[in-house]
Write a protein that holds these residues in place. Structure first.
Motif, PDB file in Angstrom:
ATOM      1  N   SER A  88       0.828  -1.215   0.000  1.00  0.00           N
ATOM      2  CA  SER A  88       0.000   0.000   0.000  1.00  0.00           C
ATOM      3  C   SER A  88       0.856   1.256   0.000  1.00  0.00           C
ATOM      4  O   SER A  88       0.564   2.214  -0.718  1.00  0.00           O
ATOM      5  N   ALA A  89       1.918   1.261   0.800  1.00  0.00           N
ATOM      6  CA  ALA A  89       2.812   2.430   0.839  1.00  0.00           C
ATOM      7  C   ALA A  89       3.502   2.634  -0.510  1.00  0.00           C
ATOM      8  O   ALA A  89       3.645   3.771  -0.971  1.00  0.00           O
ATOM      9  N   THR A  92       0.913   4.010  -2.966  1.00  0.00           N
ATOM     10  CA  THR A  92       0.638   5.422  -2.667  1.00  0.00           C
ATOM     11  C   THR A  92       1.757   6.296  -3.227  1.00  0.00           C
ATOM     12  O   THR A  92       1.491   7.334  -3.856  1.00  0.00           O
ATOM     13  N   GLU A  95       1.378   6.329  -7.075  1.00  0.00           N
ATOM     14  CA  GLU A  95       0.234   7.132  -7.504  1.00  0.00           C
ATOM     15  C   GLU A  95       0.477   8.621  -7.270  1.00  0.00           C
ATOM     16  O   GLU A  95       0.107   9.452  -8.112  1.00  0.00           O
ATOM     17  N   ASP A  96       1.108   8.969  -6.152  1.00  0.00           N
ATOM     18  CA  ASP A  96       1.460  10.375  -5.915  1.00  0.00           C
ATOM     19  C   ASP A  96       2.396  10.878  -7.010  1.00  0.00           C
ATOM     20  O   ASP A  96       2.261  11.999  -7.496  1.00  0.00           O
ATOM     21  N   ALA A 124      -6.417  -2.490  -3.359  1.00  0.00           N
ATOM     22  CA  ALA A 124      -5.861  -1.151  -3.604  1.00  0.00           C
ATOM     23  C   ALA A 124      -6.746  -0.333  -4.551  1.00  0.00           C
ATOM     24  O   ALA A 124      -6.402   0.798  -4.894  1.00  0.00           O
TER      25      ALA A 124
END
Length: 141
Positions: A88-89, A92, A95-96, A124
């Motif tokens: 997940s990290a 993220t 995606e950022d 996700a």
């Protein structure tokens, strides 16, 4: 648990990444070699994202952006570190990165018979797109 650190890979990390993929990634690719990963990092120094915990490589994702589309490859978490939020990290961070670059849609290459990965991608917020099938051809000089 040790603090999670997410960062872009550097050329010093590449041997460790290649060894990591042999343990943590399902399957290999024709470009899983030193030359292939060096080209990736040289061309786009922020594309290969690493997650570390306790100074140890725990996960990777390649977040490639060609100026039009956002592509995710090599999301892998070491078996000893799974189910701790590392994937997940990494997603993220990817995606950022895509949003900063102006990307509007991300797609992922996922092996058809990797059920564990399918569950992770669905969790996700990703969905399989049955309309499109990827066709690939190894390119040799």
């Amino acid at each position: 648990m040790n603090e999670l650190r997410v960062r872009a890979a550097t050329p010093r990390d590449l041997d460790a990444v290649l060894a990591f993929w042999k343990t943590a990634a399902e399957g290999t690719s024709i470009s899983d070699d030193r030359d292939g990963v060096e080209r990736l990092v040289a061309r786009d120094p922020e594309a290969l994202i690493l997650a570390e915990t306790g100074g140890e490589l725990a996960g990777t994702v390649i977040a490639g952006f060609d100026g039009w589309r956002c592509h995710l490859y090599r999301l892998a978490v070491h078996p000893d570190h799974r189910r701790r939020g590392i994937a997940s990290a990494l997603l993220t961070a990817a995606e950022d990165r895509f949003v900063r670059l102006g990307g509007r849609r991300a797609d992922a290459m996922v092996l058809q018979d990797n059920g564990t990965a399918h569950h992770a991608w669905a969790a996700a917020g990703y969905a399989p797109e049955e309309r499109w099938r990827r066709w690939v051809k190894p390119l040799t000089p």
